[in-house]
Design a protein around this motif. Structure first.
Motif, mmCIF file in Angstrom:
data_model
loop_
_atom_site.group_PDB
_atom_site.id
_atom_site.type_symbol
_atom_site.label_atom_id
_atom_site.label_comp_id
_atom_site.label_asym_id
_atom_site.label_seq_id
_atom_site.Cartn_x
_atom_site.Cartn_y
_atom_site.Cartn_z
ATOM 1 N N ALA A 154 -35.904 -15.177 -15.859
ATOM 2 C CA ALA A 154 -35.559 -15.770 -17.164
ATOM 3 C C ALA A 154 -36.263 -15.023 -18.299
ATOM 4 C CB ALA A 154 -35.933 -17.250 -17.195
ATOM 5 N N VAL A 155 -37.519 -14.676 -18.110
ATOM 6 C CA VAL A 155 -38.242 -13.902 -19.136
ATOM 7 C C VAL A 155 -37.553 -12.561 -19.356
ATOM 8 C CG1 VAL A 155 -40.400 -12.654 -19.598
ATOM 9 C CG2 VAL A 155 -40.474 -15.035 -18.838
ATOM 10 N N GLY A 156 -37.147 -11.913 -18.285
ATOM 11 C CA GLY A 156 -36.442 -10.633 -18.411
ATOM 12 C C GLY A 156 -35.119 -10.762 -19.136
ATOM 13 N N VAL A 157 -34.365 -11.788 -18.814
ATOM 14 C CA VAL A 157 -33.061 -12.009 -19.472
ATOM 15 C C VAL A 157 -33.256 -12.308 -20.958
ATOM 16 C CG1 VAL A 157 -31.081 -13.586 -19.598
ATOM 17 C CG2 VAL A 157 -31.842 -12.704 -17.388
ATOM 18 N N ILE A 158 -34.226 -13.152 -21.267
ATOM 19 C CA ILE A 158 -34.489 -13.484 -22.671
ATOM 20 C C ILE A 158 -34.945 -12.249 -23.441
ATOM 21 C CG2 ILE A 158 -36.026 -14.797 -24.200
ATOM 22 C CD1 ILE A 158 -35.878 -17.045 -22.037
ATOM 23 N N TRP A 159 -35.838 -11.465 -22.839
ATOM 24 C CA TRP A 159 -36.319 -10.247 -23.500
ATOM 25 C C TRP A 159 -35.152 -9.302 -23.770
ATOM 26 C CZ3 TRP A 159 -36.363 -5.015 -22.965
ATOM 27 C CH2 TRP A 159 -37.277 -4.310 -23.750
ATOM 28 N N TYR A 160 -34.292 -9.106 -22.740
ATOM 29 C CA TYR A 160 -33.151 -8.219 -22.920
ATOM 30 C C TYR A 160 -32.217 -8.747 -24.005
ATOM 31 C CZ TYR A 160 -28.783 -5.823 -22.350
ATOM 32 O OH TYR A 160 -27.637 -5.125 -22.622
ATOM 33 N N TYR A 161 -31.922 -10.026 -23.983
ATOM 34 C CA TYR A 161 -31.013 -10.614 -24.969
ATOM 35 C C TYR A 161 -31.528 -10.377 -26.389
ATOM 36 C CZ TYR A 161 -28.510 -13.968 -27.785
ATOM 37 O OH TYR A 161 -27.770 -14.544 -28.787
ATOM 38 N N ARG A 162 -32.810 -10.648 -26.619
ATOM 39 C CA ARG A 162 -33.381 -10.478 -27.960
ATOM 40 C C ARG A 162 -33.349 -9.011 -28.388
ATOM 41 N NH1 ARG A 162 -38.783 -11.703 -27.827
ATOM 42 N NH2 ARG A 162 -38.859 -11.361 -30.049
ATOM 43 N N GLU A 163 -33.775 -8.117 -27.512
ATOM 44 C CA GLU A 163 -33.787 -6.695 -27.842
ATOM 45 C C GLU A 163 -32.372 -6.164 -28.064
ATOM 46 O OE1 GLU A 163 -36.377 -4.518 -28.387
ATOM 47 O OE2 GLU A 163 -37.599 -6.326 -28.383
#
Length: 176
Positions: A154-163
């Motif tokens: 989830a942290v990876g998905v959120i980071w990717y989405y924001r970037e």
């Protein structure tokens, strides 16, 4: 004083000039398309790597029972860590190649994905050690492992989405 040949040459120059302007405009519109192509290529490559790795884990290093092999395949399929890491790395590649950011070097491109994948693998290894010690049969350890893995994904998905969202805005600004 103009003959027919001069009019044809003049028309050809105008068409070529118009084509050049359209080509420049198409290049400007293409920043988001180039970014998408880079991301797709990197994710596809990562999925191929994941498939090859799954074959190794299941058939060469896996259990001897079919049930164990199926569980390993299902668990590895639920969490697409390689594809997510490739998507995260694509942000840096796009910054370097499309946005022309000279500060993006190999380390800056790969570090977030290395941290994500390393955290994911560390949890799996810790659970493997606990299983060897006989503590992993506990429902608490199994539950905590799943929760931590889901949290990391989830942290990876959120980071990717924001970037990705921020990068898309920058690319659209470049098009103007």
């Amino acid at each position: 004083w103009l003959d027919d040949n001069d009019e044809v040459v003049s028309a050809d120059i105008e068409v070529a000039s118009q084509h050049q302007r359209q080509s420049i405009a198409a290049d400007a519109r293409d920043y988001c398309g180039r970014a998408a192509c880079i991301t797709i290529a990197m994710v596809c490559t990562a999925v191929g790597l994941a498939c090859a790795e799954n074959v190794v884990y299941v058939y060469l290093a896996g259990g001897t029972r079919v049930e164990e092999e199926i569980v390993v395949l299902l668990a590895r399929s639920i969490f697409p860590i390689h594809a997510l890491c490739a998507a995260i790395q694509s942000i840096g590649v796009i910054k370097r190649d499309v946005e022309r950011d000279d500060t993006m070097h190999l380390g800056r491109i790969t570090l977030p994905a290395i941290i994500l994948h390393g955290s994911f693998d560390a949890i799996l290894m810790i659970m493997g050690v606990l299983e060897e010690l006989g503590n992993a049969d506990n429902f608490f350890f199994d539950s905590m492992a799943w929760v931590m893995i889901v949290f990391i994904i989830a942290v990876g998905v959120i980071w990717y989405y924001r970037e990705n969202r921020d990068q898309k805005e920058r690319l659209l600004d470049m098009q103007k």
